[in-house]
Structures are given as structure tokens and as C-alpha cells.
Design an enzyme around this catalytic site. Structure first.
Site, short mmCIF file in Angstrom:
data_model
loop_
_atom_site.label_atom_id
_atom_site.label_comp_id
_atom_site.label_asym_id
_atom_site.label_seq_id
_atom_site.Cartn_x
_atom_site.Cartn_y
_atom_site.Cartn_z
N GLU A 104 0.82 -1.22 0.00
CA GLU A 104 0.00 0.00 0.00
C GLU A 104 0.86 1.27 0.00
O GLU A 104 0.55 2.24 0.70
CB GLU A 104 -0.97 0.00 1.19
CG GLU A 104 -1.96 -1.17 1.17
CD GLU A 104 -3.03 -1.08 2.26
OE1 GLU A 104 -2.90 -0.26 3.18
OE2 GLU A 104 -4.01 -1.85 2.18
N GLU A 252 -6.05 -8.47 -0.46
CA GLU A 252 -6.62 -8.53 0.89
C GLU A 252 -8.10 -8.23 0.80
O GLU A 252 -8.51 -7.29 0.13
CB GLU A 252 -6.00 -7.48 1.84
CG GLU A 252 -4.57 -7.69 2.24
CD GLU A 252 -4.09 -6.60 3.22
OE1 GLU A 252 -4.94 -5.81 3.71
OE2 GLU A 252 -2.88 -6.53 3.47
#
Length: 450
Positions: A104, A252
Site C-alpha cells: 500500500e 486482501e
């Protein structure tokens, strides 16, 4: 020749290890095998775990840590060494199939962190060069990103990337992924948009319950769940940049099984419902895909294997696991997708699906260590703005003179002052939210009104 499992519909699991009480790596791999998991995603390239995975059929995703991206991007020799140390020495016995560069990274926005943005794709190219030189073709390289890379997500057809990254980072990334036939890895959590606006977004839509639809006014696509909306917003955003065919992988997704009082919907019932429905949908044969890409397989990793009690932030951060820290299941789930809904036992009824309305206080957690509390008290009182003025000698909250009392006041005062700036009621596990007003006599504890 790449393994078929790379684009198979079998579910993977994220194996994070930020817990003080987790089973050993050896036990964890045994647990993962007993759960019939086909893929496991790690947040590093842990040597012990990679050795333990040797000889298993489990396909592995390893991660380049964010702090290593700049050096790998800058020098092919450094990239070669990273690949040698973390990949080549484990092949072919450990089936490493994905190298994920960073975690991220586009969610971090300090000037120092922005330097990583522009090294992301160069680092991916360096690693690709290292693999190519060794004639390794069955490892895909990607970069897991969060949904905050988009500035518009609704309706899905209006999906577009943030203007600060669109041309400088996303276009080169998509060129790389398209050229190497890799995946756009996205961390996608319907819990967050739902819990941010539970009166606007339907919980049933978030949990895949077929009671409500949403029709995109521009495409006419009908959405029965929030996950599809979020995925299609990414697909439309990629298409606008000229890359309509880059495949998606969900790096995820999941739902928290518990959380703080001010975090609605974080409960075992919803977590089990969401994850079971994700598994059912993503393992369906033939593949379902999304309205924008019907019939497409989307490789998916559930987050996460364990509740991780050393993660900071709000309560949900420590409660995404399928298993407790001791390895016991929090709820039943079959990751193969073969088990029927009717074969599961009853789940505890949810009691926090509606947002809490009222006052909250932040107090010292039961059983907290007094020495640790004293340190946290000093921290809370050192942030200025008169946070602890009422604790001064002779002031209204000075008595009773105890670390527990003073810490509770300081935590409540600090949280009330700084919550709007992102502060949470945690203090490294020393604090907890309460609906019971701890004020006493002339001492009034500051509160947060939800």
C-alpha cells in the site's frame, strides 16, 4: 510455463505475524495445510516460513518491504541479491509464485514516502530483470494497493485514479503489469465504506445478502454487492487510462470480528457471513466475475489468518483473523467453497450493526501494568493544549491520587481533544472505550459524543 493455480479460483490467506501470542511458524504452516489453503501471502520473505513451505503444494506470495524499494530500484546488483537471497535459494521446492513490491505504498503521503512512489515500478522492473536472467517465468510481480488510490468510486463507471498518481505512477505500473501479464493487486474492504456511512450503504449489500440492488446510471450494470462495485470502479479507472485488460487480484479482503464501541458492524456474525460469501463467490465454477468483467477468475486472499494483538490503531485492526492468537477458530469457514451454508452451526447474534449514539470515554484498561500506565500518562499529558490541567495539585481531578485514576482522566481528555485528528483510544493496549461515565465528585471527564 506458469502454473494454472496462478489464475485459479482457489482461495489464499494472508499470514501476518504482528501478535505476541501466535502459534510458531511450524504450527502455523500445519494449520494452513489443515485448512486446505492453496495460497499463502506473507508480508516479507521470512526464511523460516519459506523453508517450512518447502515440499508443500502451497503457492506463496512474498513481499519486498517498503524500505527496500528505493535501493532495489536504484541498482540492478541490489535487485539481483534480493532475488538470490529471498527467491532463488528456495526454488523450486518452495513454490514462490508472486513477488509483491511494497505494501500500500501509494497510501503514504509524506514527502519522504512520495519518493518511494516513483521508485515502485523501477524496482519491479529490476526484479523482473533478475528473474529473466535466471530464465524464471512462472513468478508474477505486482504491488498491492489500497482503494484510496481512487478519487471516485461511485458510480463504478466513474471510477478514476487520484490525480497525484495517475500519470506518474499508475500508468507506468499498468504498462508493466500489462506487458508481463501480471495482476493489479488491490486491497478491498467493503467494511470501510459501509461503516463510514451505514445509513447510506446497505449492510446487506456489503455482506452479499441479495436484498437490494444498485444500478449504475451510466452503464445500466446491476450490482448486488458492494465488493463488485469497488472492483469495477478499479476496472473502469484502468480502462480510462487505456488498460482495459489488466487482470485483478484481491490481495486482501475480509471483515473484522470485533472492534471498538464506535465501530459498528464489527462482529463474528458479519465476519463469518462476509468471508463465507466471498469464498463461495470467488470459487464458483464457472467463475462469476463482476458486471464489468463477467466470467473472469479473480485470485483472492482473505485477510487474515490470525487476530494480531500487536497492531496499533482502532480496535478492528486487531480483529480480522479467522483464528484467535492461540490458533482456535473464531468461527467455522471452509476455504474450498464446498461446504453448504446449511452445514454451518449457528453464529452469535450481532448486537452492534447500528452505530452507537451517545457519549464515550477512554479509560485505563483492566489489568493494565502500572509502570506502562505511568509512561502513557506522561505521554498524554505532554501534548499541550491543557490536556491534564485538571490533574494538577489541588485541582478538581487531582484526587484520588493514583496512576489508574490519573491515566484514565488523561486518556479521556487526550482522546476527546485529538480524535478528530486521528487519535484512537488504544495507547498500546493500555486503554479501552467505555459507555460508563467515570466522572467523580467535582471531576468531569471529557467525553466524545458519537
Amino acid at each position: 510455463m506458469a502454473d494454472a493455480l496462478i489464475i485459479s479460483s482457489e482461495i489464499g490467506i494472508n499470514y501476518g505475524r504482528l501478535g505476541s501470542n501466535l502459534p510458531s511458524a511450524f504450527q502455523s504452516i500445519q494449520i494452513i495445510q489443515s485448512m486446505n489453503v492453496s495460497r499463502v501471502k506473507l508480508y516479507d520473505a521470512n526464511p523460516e516460513i519459506l523453508k517450512l513451505l518447502s515440499g508443500t503444494k502451497i503457492h506463496v506470495a512474498i513481499m519486498v518491504p517498503n524500505h527496500a524499494i528505493i535501493s532495489i530500484a536504484s541498482n540492478q546488483s541490489i535487485a539481483n541479491k534480493w532475488v538470490q537471497d529471498n527467491v532463488l535459494q528456495y526454488l523450486p521446492d518452495t513454490k514462490i509464485r508472486f513477488i509483491l513490491v511494497g505494501n500500500e505504498v501509494l497510501s503514504y503521503v509524506s514527502e519522504q514516502e512520495k519518493i518511494i512512489w516513483h521508485n515502485l515500478v523501477p524496482a519491479m522492473r529490476r526484479i523482473k530483470n533478475s528473474l529473466k536472467a535466471k530464465k524464471i517465468q512462472n513468478i508474477k510481480i505486482g504491488a498491492p494497493l489500497a482503494m484510496d488510490i481512487l478519487e471516485i468510486t461511485l458510480p463504478p463507471s466513474k471510477g478514476s485514479f487520484r490525480c497525484d498518481i495517475s500519470s506518474t505512477v499508475i500508468v507506468p505500473l499498468l504498462k508493466f503489469l500489462n506487458g508481463t501479464k501480471s495482476f493489479f493487486f488491490i486491497d478491498v474492504y467493503p467494511y470501510f465504506p459501509w461503516s463510514a456511512n451505514p445509513s447510506i450503504t446497505s449492510l446487506d449489500m456489503a455482506l452479499f445478502k441479495p436484498n437490494q440492488n444498485y444500478t449504475d446510471p451510466y452503464t445500466g450494470f446491476v450490482y448486488t454487492n458492494l465488493l463488485d462495485q469497488m472492483l469495477d470502479s478499479v476496472i473502469f479507472a484502468m480502462t480510462k487510462l487505456g488498460f482495459p485488460d489488466v487482470r485483478l487480484s484481491i490481495s486482501e479482503t475480509g471483515w473484522p470480528n470485533a472492534g471498538d464501541i464506535d465501530q459498528p458492524g464489527a462482529n463474528i456474525y458479519n465476519a463469518a457471513t462476509y468471508n463465507r460469501n466471498v469464498v463461495k463467490r470467488m470459487t464458483a465454477k464457472p467463475a462469476i466475475g463482476t458486471p464489468a468483467r463477467p466470467g473472469e477468475v479473480i485470485p483472492t486472499f482473505i485477510f487474515s489468518l490470525y487476530d494480531e494483538n500487536q497492531k496499533g490503531g482502532p480496535g478492528t485492526e486487531r480483529h480480522w483473523g479467522l483464528l484467535n492468537g492461540n490458533g482456535a477458530p473464531i468461527y467455522d469457514i471452509d476455504l474450498t467453497g464446498n461446504r453448504l451454508e446449511t452445514e454451518y452451526g449457528p453464529l452469535p447474534n450481532p448486537n452492534n450493526n447500528k452505530p452507537y449514539k451517545g457519549k464515550l470515554w477512554c479509560v485505563a484498561a483492566r489489568g493494565a501494568d502500572l509502570m506502562d500506565l505511568a509512561r502513557a500518562l506522561r505521554y498524554a499529558c505532554s501534548q499541550g493544549n491543557g490536556t491534564c490541567d485538571a490533574l494538577g495539585i489541588g485541582k478538581e481531578c487531582y484526587e484520588p491520587v493514583s496512576v489508574l485514576w490519573h491515566a484514565s482522566y488523561a486518556f479521556s481528555s487526550y482522546w476527546a481533544q485529538f480524535r478528530s485528528q486521528g487519535a484512537d483510544c488504544y495507547f498500546n493496549g493500555l486503554a479501552e472505550q467505555t459507555t460508563t461515565n467515570p466522572s467523580h465528585g467535582s471531576c468531569t471527564f471529557p467525553s466524545v459524543t458519537i
